[in-house]
Motif scaffolding. Structure first.
Motif, PDB file in Angstrom:
ATOM      1  N   VAL A  18       8.888  74.748  30.225  1.00  0.00           N
ATOM      2  CA  VAL A  18       8.930  75.164  31.761  1.00  0.00           C
ATOM      3  C   VAL A  18       7.873  76.033  32.471  1.00  0.00           C
ATOM      4  CG1 VAL A  18      10.906  75.667  33.433  1.00  0.00           C
ATOM      5  CG2 VAL A  18      10.780  74.538  30.975  1.00  0.00           C
ATOM      6  N   ILE A  19       7.207  75.743  33.098  1.00  0.00           N
ATOM      7  CA  ILE A  19       6.481  76.732  33.748  1.00  0.00           C
ATOM      8  C   ILE A  19       7.050  76.901  35.288  1.00  0.00           C
ATOM      9  CG2 ILE A  19       3.668  77.650  34.817  1.00  0.00           C
ATOM     10  CD1 ILE A  19       4.194  76.806  32.544  1.00  0.00           C
ATOM     11  N   LYS A  20       7.637  78.874  35.432  1.00  0.00           N
ATOM     12  CA  LYS A  20       7.481  79.302  36.475  1.00  0.00           C
ATOM     13  C   LYS A  20       7.092  80.299  37.463  1.00  0.00           C
ATOM     14  CE  LYS A  20      12.549  78.622  35.474  1.00  0.00           C
ATOM     15  NZ  LYS A  20      14.166  79.371  35.851  1.00  0.00           N
ATOM     16  N   SER A  21       6.987  80.250  38.179  1.00  0.00           N
ATOM     17  CA  SER A  21       6.052  81.147  39.811  1.00  0.00           C
ATOM     18  C   SER A  21       6.537  81.259  40.695  1.00  0.00           C
ATOM     19  CB  SER A  21       4.232  80.264  39.466  1.00  0.00           C
ATOM     20  OG  SER A  21       4.136  81.058  40.840  1.00  0.00           O
ATOM     21  N   LYS A  22       6.536  82.596  41.022  1.00  0.00           N
ATOM     22  CA  LYS A  22       6.638  82.445  42.542  1.00  0.00           C
ATOM     23  C   LYS A  22       5.660  82.503  43.640  1.00  0.00           C
ATOM     24  CE  LYS A  22      10.043  86.534  41.813  1.00  0.00           C
ATOM     25  NZ  LYS A  22      10.274  86.428  40.635  1.00  0.00           N
ATOM     26  N   VAL A  23       4.851  82.293  43.347  1.00  0.00           N
ATOM     27  CA  VAL A  23       3.333  81.050  44.379  1.00  0.00           C
ATOM     28  C   VAL A  23       3.374  80.273  44.368  1.00  0.00           C
ATOM     29  CG1 VAL A  23       2.529  84.061  44.845  1.00  0.00           C
ATOM     30  CG2 VAL A  23       1.536  82.649  42.660  1.00  0.00           C
ATOM     31  N   LEU A  44       1.893  72.036  44.083  1.00  0.00           N
ATOM     32  CA  LEU A  44       1.864  73.261  42.567  1.00  0.00           C
ATOM     33  C   LEU A  44       1.219  72.871  42.028  1.00  0.00           C
ATOM     34  CD1 LEU A  44       6.007  71.912  42.300  1.00  0.00           C
ATOM     35  CD2 LEU A  44       5.015  73.253  42.875  1.00  0.00           C
ATOM     36  N   ALA A  45       0.059  72.316  42.564  1.00  0.00           N
ATOM     37  CA  ALA A  45      -1.939  72.108  41.708  1.00  0.00           C
ATOM     38  C   ALA A  45      -2.268  71.521  42.548  1.00  0.00           C
ATOM     39  CB  ALA A  45      -1.617  71.072  40.004  1.00  0.00           C
ATOM     40  N   GLU A  46      -3.369  71.932  42.814  1.00  0.00           N
ATOM     41  CA  GLU A  46      -4.707  72.331  43.494  1.00  0.00           C
ATOM     42  C   GLU A  46      -5.895  71.808  42.724  1.00  0.00           C
ATOM     43  OE1 GLU A  46      -4.845  74.094  47.801  1.00  0.00           O
ATOM     44  OE2 GLU A  46      -6.115  75.351  46.108  1.00  0.00           O
ATOM     45  N   LYS A  47      -6.453  70.168  43.853  1.00  0.00           N
ATOM     46  CA  LYS A  47      -7.554  70.599  43.219  1.00  0.00           C
ATOM     47  C   LYS A  47      -7.977  70.568  41.105  1.00  0.00           C
ATOM     48  CE  LYS A  47      -9.982  72.166  46.875  1.00  0.00           C
ATOM     49  NZ  LYS A  47      -9.516  70.756  47.859  1.00  0.00           N
ATOM     50  N   VAL A  48      -6.512  69.325  40.149  1.00  0.00           N
ATOM     51  CA  VAL A  48      -6.737  69.456  39.552  1.00  0.00           C
ATOM     52  C   VAL A  48      -7.638  68.104  38.737  1.00  0.00           C
ATOM     53  CG1 VAL A  48      -5.166  71.388  38.758  1.00  0.00           C
ATOM     54  CG2 VAL A  48      -4.417  69.078  39.181  1.00  0.00           C
ATOM     55  N   ILE A  56       4.508  68.824  30.707  1.00  0.00           N
ATOM     56  CA  ILE A  56       5.149  70.260  31.104  1.00  0.00           C
ATOM     57  C   ILE A  56       6.164  69.760  32.110  1.00  0.00           C
ATOM     58  CG2 ILE A  56       3.630  72.091  30.075  1.00  0.00           C
ATOM     59  CD1 ILE A  56       3.117  72.180  33.675  1.00  0.00           C
ATOM     60  N   VAL A  57       7.097  71.119  32.820  1.00  0.00           N
ATOM     61  CA  VAL A  57       7.512  70.985  34.374  1.00  0.00           C
ATOM     62  C   VAL A  57       7.398  72.607  34.377  1.00  0.00           C
ATOM     63  CG1 VAL A  57      10.323  71.414  34.686  1.00  0.00           C
ATOM     64  CG2 VAL A  57      10.101  69.999  32.064  1.00  0.00           C
ATOM     65  N   VAL A  58       7.778  72.207  35.450  1.00  0.00           N
ATOM     66  CA  VAL A  58       7.479  73.160  36.469  1.00  0.00           C
ATOM     67  C   VAL A  58       8.370  73.114  37.715  1.00  0.00           C
ATOM     68  CG1 VAL A  58       5.499  73.827  38.322  1.00  0.00           C
ATOM     69  CG2 VAL A  58       4.793  73.096  36.090  1.00  0.00           C
ATOM     70  N   HIS A  59       8.836  74.795  38.170  1.00  0.00           N
ATOM     71  CA  HIS A  59       9.645  75.137  38.889  1.00  0.00           C
ATOM     72  C   HIS A  59       9.014  75.262  39.992  1.00  0.00           C
ATOM     73  CE1 HIS A  59      12.880  78.275  40.317  1.00  0.00           C
ATOM     74  NE2 HIS A  59      13.451  77.199  40.172  1.00  0.00           N
ATOM     75  N   CYS A  63      11.089  74.894  46.058  1.00  0.00           N
ATOM     76  CA  CYS A  63      12.768  75.114  46.255  1.00  0.00           C
ATOM     77  C   CYS A  63      13.508  74.422  44.701  1.00  0.00           C
ATOM     78  CB  CYS A  63      12.968  73.617  47.155  1.00  0.00           C
ATOM     79  SG  CYS A  63      12.643  71.820  45.785  1.00  0.00           S
ATOM     80  N   GLY A  64      12.688  75.126  43.959  1.00  0.00           N
ATOM     81  CA  GLY A  64      13.758  75.359  43.083  1.00  0.00           C
ATOM     82  C   GLY A  64      14.217  74.457  42.871  1.00  0.00           C
ATOM     83  N   ARG A  65      13.338  72.961  42.993  1.00  0.00           N
ATOM     84  CA  ARG A  65      13.585  71.690  41.547  1.00  0.00           C
ATOM     85  C   ARG A  65      12.231  71.786  41.042  1.00  0.00           C
ATOM     86  NH1 ARG A  65      16.693  68.295  44.558  1.00  0.00           N
ATOM     87  NH2 ARG A  65      16.795  67.318  41.984  1.00  0.00           N
TER      88      ARG A  65
END
Ligand SMILES: [Zn+2]
Length: 70
Positions: A18-23, A44-48, A56-59, A63-65
């Motif tokens: 799980v990847i968590k970030s504030k930005v 959540l992921a730009e220009k990839v 993976i799971v991204v927090h 919105c916290g989902r």
């Protein structure tokens, strides 16, 4: 192009990466695909590159989902 991620329930401790970030965006790349939160639409992921981020799971910082990169 843009892909809307799938919202999943909070993963069991240790069961997923799980990847968590504030930005957001959490990932930035040099591809042409944006992945957006399936709930609120935050990027959540730009220009990839498609398929670059897998299993993976991204927090979502907005919105916290939990969003799944399958
Ligand atoms: Zn969100």
């Amino acid at each position: 192009m843009e892909i809307k991620l799938t919202i999943i329930s909070s993963p069991r401790e240790g069961s997923r990466t799980v990847i968590k970030s504030k930005v957001s965006p959490i990932f930035k790349g040099e591809g042409d695909m944006n992945y957006i939160c399936g709930n609120c639409g935050a990027i959540l992921a730009e220009k990839v590159r498609q398929g670059q981020i897998r299993n993976i799971v991204v927090h979502c910082p907005k919105c916290g989902r939990y969003n799944e990169f399958a």
